[in-house]
Design a protein around this motif. Structure first.
Motif, PDB file in Angstrom:
ATOM      1  N   TYR A   8      31.708  27.472  -8.490  1.00 35.54           N
ATOM      2  CA  TYR A   8      32.734  27.343  -9.530  1.00 35.54           C
ATOM      3  C   TYR A   8      33.609  26.135  -9.243  1.00 35.54           C
ATOM      4  N   THR A   9      34.018  25.466 -10.322  1.00 40.07           N
ATOM      5  CA  THR A   9      34.834  24.261 -10.174  1.00 40.07           C
ATOM      6  C   THR A   9      36.178  24.377 -10.898  1.00 40.07           C
ATOM      7  N   ARG A  10      36.265  25.305 -11.815  1.00 38.41           N
ATOM      8  CA  ARG A  10      37.447  25.511 -12.656  1.00 38.41           C
ATOM      9  C   ARG A  10      37.633  24.415 -13.703  1.00 38.41           C
ATOM     10  N   THR A  11      36.779  23.402 -13.694  1.00 39.15           N
ATOM     11  CA  THR A  11      36.943  22.309 -14.663  1.00 39.15           C
ATOM     12  C   THR A  11      36.616  22.743 -16.081  1.00 39.15           C
ATOM     13  N   GLY A  12      35.864  23.826 -16.243  1.00 41.62           N
ATOM     14  CA  GLY A  12      35.525  24.298 -17.585  1.00 41.62           C
ATOM     15  C   GLY A  12      36.464  25.350 -18.119  1.00 41.62           C
ATOM     16  N   ASP A  13      37.521  25.640 -17.378  1.00 40.96           N
ATOM     17  CA  ASP A  13      38.462  26.672 -17.818  1.00 40.96           C
ATOM     18  C   ASP A  13      39.161  26.307 -19.123  1.00 40.96           C
ATOM     19  N   ASP A  14      39.160  25.011 -19.453  1.00 41.45           N
ATOM     20  CA  ASP A  14      39.805  24.585 -20.698  1.00 41.45           C
ATOM     21  C   ASP A  14      38.848  24.615 -21.888  1.00 41.45           C
ATOM     22  N   GLY A  15      37.627  25.149 -21.674  1.00 44.00           N
ATOM     23  CA  GLY A  15      36.668  25.244 -22.780  1.00 44.00           C
ATOM     24  C   GLY A  15      35.812  24.009 -22.961  1.00 44.00           C
ATOM     25  N   THR A  16      35.768  23.158 -21.932  1.00 48.50           N
ATOM     26  CA  THR A  16      34.925  21.966 -22.006  1.00 48.50           C
ATOM     27  C   THR A  16      33.890  21.985 -20.887  1.00 48.50           C
ATOM     28  N   SER A  17      32.851  21.181 -21.078  1.00 49.46           N
ATOM     29  CA  SER A  17      31.820  20.983 -20.052  1.00 49.46           C
ATOM     30  C   SER A  17      31.628  19.495 -19.842  1.00 49.46           C
ATOM     31  N   GLY A  18      31.232  19.141 -18.641  1.00 52.15           N
ATOM     32  CA  GLY A  18      31.014  17.741 -18.320  1.00 52.15           C
ATOM     33  C   GLY A  18      29.585  17.321 -18.597  1.00 52.15           C
TER      34      GLY A  18
END
Length: 187
Positions: A8-18
């Motif tokens: 887990y990275t928490r970067t997708g917690d805002d509803g986005t993906s890289g």
């Protein structure tokens, strides 16, 4: 080589993906929907591999599973340049050619169709039919993604051919003894 130390990275917690280029997109955009459908297809193929055991077709399905990771990486790489490189995975025409060759080879051993086929027969064929229907959905979402941004034409050809391959493969697994649709049978 891919190395994942932390899941887990928490970067997708805002509803986005890289994406591969570092840009971020909404998780519900068409590109991400296509990537998700391809992931689901890959999982369904894993189920088919297990259902088939050591079948003569297991290697074909494992090859397709690997190709689907390439396809996911391709779709996750936005841009107009579809040439593969050491750092960029793209579906290439030889992958499409391989599927076409396998379709022809497998189909040559089958009797002509007399009716539409009910998905089923053996457990292995049923699992391949499930994967086939998911492949068709993945193709639809990939086409939708192509309306929002450039998608590698070879990627679209690959997923289109893949559903055809899975159809003839399911028939071959059933040895051409497919359950057939009987129009109006329940009236």
């Amino acid at each position: 080589m891919v190395k994942l130390n932390k899941i887990y990275t928490r970067t997708g917690d805002d509803g986005t993906s890289g994406l591969v280029d570092g840009s971020r997109v909404p998780k519900d955009c068409a590109r991400m929907a296509a990537i998700g459908d391809i992931d689901e297809l890959n999982s369904a193929l894993g189920l088919a591999v297990v259902a088939l055991g050591g079948s003569e077709f297991t290697a074909d399905l494992v090859r397709v599973q690997n190709d689907l990771f390439d396809l996911g990486a391709d779709i996750a790489t936005p841009g107009e340049d579809f040439a593969p490189s050491e750092m960029v995975l793209r579906i290439v025409p030889s992958q499409v050619d391989w599927i076409e060759t396998r379709i022809d080879t497998v189909n040559d051993s089958l009797p002509p169709l007399r009716s539409f086929i009910l998905p089923g027969g053996s457990p292995g064929a049923a699992a391949v039919h499930l994967a086939r229907s998911i492949a068709r959905r993945a193709e639809r979402t990939l086409v939708a993604a192509s309306h929002e941004g450039s998608i590698n034409p070879a990627a679209r050809m690959y997923i289109n051919r893949l559903s055809d391959f899975l159809f003839v493969l399911a028939r071959r697994i059933n040895n051409g003894d497919d359950p057939l649709w009987v129009p109006g049978a329940s009236r």
